[in-house]
Enzyme design. Structure first.
Site, PDB file in Angstrom:
ATOM      1  N   GLU A 116      -1.751   6.097  -0.385  1.00  0.00           N
ATOM      2  CA  GLU A 116      -3.169   6.090   0.016  1.00  0.00           C
ATOM      3  C   GLU A 116      -3.393   7.353   0.846  1.00  0.00           C
ATOM      4  OE1 GLU A 116      -4.229   3.024   2.840  1.00  0.00           O
ATOM      5  OE2 GLU A 116      -6.386   3.314   2.539  1.00  0.00           O
TER       6      GLU A 116
ATOM      7  N   HIS B  20       0.880  -1.170   0.000  1.00  0.00           N
ATOM      8  CA  HIS B  20       0.000   0.000   0.000  1.00  0.00           C
ATOM      9  C   HIS B  20       0.923   1.227   0.000  1.00  0.00           C
ATOM     10  CE1 HIS B  20      -2.987  -2.881   1.153  1.00  0.00           C
ATOM     11  NE2 HIS B  20      -3.913  -1.987   1.414  1.00  0.00           N
TER      12      HIS B  20
HETATM   13  N1  ADE Z   1      -5.687  -2.742   5.971  1.00  0.00           N
HETATM   14  C1  ADE Z   1      -6.962  -2.934   5.628  1.00  0.00           C
HETATM   15  N2  ADE Z   1      -7.405  -1.922   4.875  1.00  0.00           N
HETATM   16  C2  ADE Z   1      -6.376  -1.060   4.729  1.00  0.00           C
HETATM   17  C3  ADE Z   1      -6.211   0.169   4.055  1.00  0.00           C
HETATM   18  N3  ADE Z   1      -7.195   0.756   3.370  1.00  0.00           N
HETATM   19  N4  ADE Z   1      -5.009   0.779   4.141  1.00  0.00           N
HETATM   20  C4  ADE Z   1      -4.018   0.211   4.833  1.00  0.00           C
HETATM   21  N5  ADE Z   1      -4.123  -0.928   5.469  1.00  0.00           N
HETATM   22  C5  ADE Z   1      -5.294  -1.578   5.425  1.00  0.00           C
HETATM   23 ZN    ZN Z   2      -6.015  -2.129   1.297  1.00  0.00          ZN
END
Ligand code: ADE
Ligand code: ZN
Length: 341
Positions: free
Chosen positions: A200, A197
């Site tokens: 975000e 990730h």
């Molecule tokens: N774990 C579950 N959903 C998540 C998200 N949107 N961002 C980071 N970690 C996560």
């Molecule tokens: Zn995620």
């Protein structure tokens, strides 16, 4: 339902970025809490659902990790996984790649084998019963240390042949990809695929680190790269898929509305964009809902929707023959769809 919505819901599609723990519907979470005698702050599914209002990623993660404590026995992991895959199959997902983060459970004394074997068994049954193609990505948590992630990798070693790869989620800000350089190098050395990730809630520079420093196969979210035109050019050039989750970004207040979401900007810049669900229960949206709502908010054409779904199959961790068959199935669906005109 209008024809565009029917078109989207009926499409054979992928979900490449979802967390099994985030698929627990409130009714199931409350039931498992009672079954495992876990004290929760909510007595009813209704109360719990009312708590699904988030200010940011951390406020969501606090609730999400609290919810994880109801998962204790093998049967719990099996039921959660089987229920998600059933829901995915019902919305015509034909390829699902799902995250599960064992550290939430092993921390509380649940054996790693109980977590992974039961999840994989549910996936085997879903394949056999519904014909859905699916795979597991073991996810490490970035708010923990790099050594914790390396320890997890060792614990997962016996399952290397049965998982798609390794991912990473959790609190992004202050935990850049560079913190896990050795860890991801170790994953690569084992021949595992890697995703993280990035971008975000964190800045574009985290997406750059994920790509340049870690050499990931896909970036989960990645939407912040819209702030760095040079990076966008590089991402388009390298053709690195982004697993974008628009309703998740909306619920966690990354964007004020879906019409302000950078999805189309990223597509127009030539990036390899896919649309996914992330935590479908908590964010009230499965992958078809994400596509339908983005189509409306951003005025996407049917061709653009098809391109997003095609991108999913191209980005999926599947063998070339399965990819060809899935793309052919999509083409047949698109050319045979009755627009009623
Ligand atoms: N774990 C579950 N959903 C998540 C998200 N949107 N961002 C980071 N970690 C996560
Ligand atoms: Zn995620």
């Amino acid at each position: 339902m209008d024809r565009m919505e029917a078109f989207i819901r009926g499409m054979p599609k992928t979900d490449l970025h979802m967390h099994l723990e985030g698929s627990l519907e409130p009714e199931v979470l409350i039931r498992l809490g009672e079954r495992n005698k876990r004290r929760l702050r909510w007595k009813t599914a209704q109360e719990l659902r009312a708590a699904y209002e988030f200010q940011d990623l951390q406020s969501f993660l606090d609730l999400y990790y609290e919810g994880c404590q109801v998962l204790v026995e093998e049967a719990d992991f099996y039921e959660m996984t089987r229920a998600y895959l059933r829901a995915a199959h019902a919305e015509n997902v034909i390829r699902a790649e799902v995250f599960l983060g064992p550290q939430s459970f092993t921390d509380k004394g649940v054996a790693i084998a109980a977590v992974l074997d039961s999840t994989l068994e549910a996936m085997d049954d879903a394949r056999a019963e519904d014909g859905i193609s699916c795979g597991l990505i073991v996810s490490a948590q970035r708010h923990r240390t790099e050594q914790d992630a390396l320890d997890l990798l060792e614990q997962v070693r016996p399952w290397f042949g049965r998982i798609l790869g390794i991912g990473m989620g959790g609190a992004e800000k202050g935990n850049p990809p560079s913190k896990f350089r050795r860890f991801f190098r170790a994953c690569r050395r084992e021949g595992l695929r890697i995703t993280i990730h990035a971008g975000e809630e964190g800045p574009a520079s985290y997406v750059r680190e994920a790509v340049e420093l870690l050499g990931v196969d896909r970036v989960d979210h990645g939407v912040a790269c819209v702030d760095d035109p040079e990076l966008m050019r590089e991402m388009a050039e390298l053709d690195i898929p982004l697993t974008v989750c628009p309703i998740s970004n909306l619920r966690l207040k990354g964007v004020p509305s879906l019409s302000a979401h950078p999805l189309k900007k990223l597509m127009d810049a030539g990036l390899h964009v896919t649309v996914n669900s992330d935590d479908p229960s908590y964010f009230r949206g499965y992958v078809s809902d994400n596509l339908v709502e983005c189509q409306r908010a951003l005025g996407l054409t049917a061709e653009e929707i098809v391109s997003l779904v095609r991108n999913g199959f191209i980005a999926a961790f599947i063998a070339p023959a399965e990819r060809r068959a899935a793309l052919a199935r999509l083409d047949t669906y698109v050319s045979g769809f009755d627009w009623g005109r």
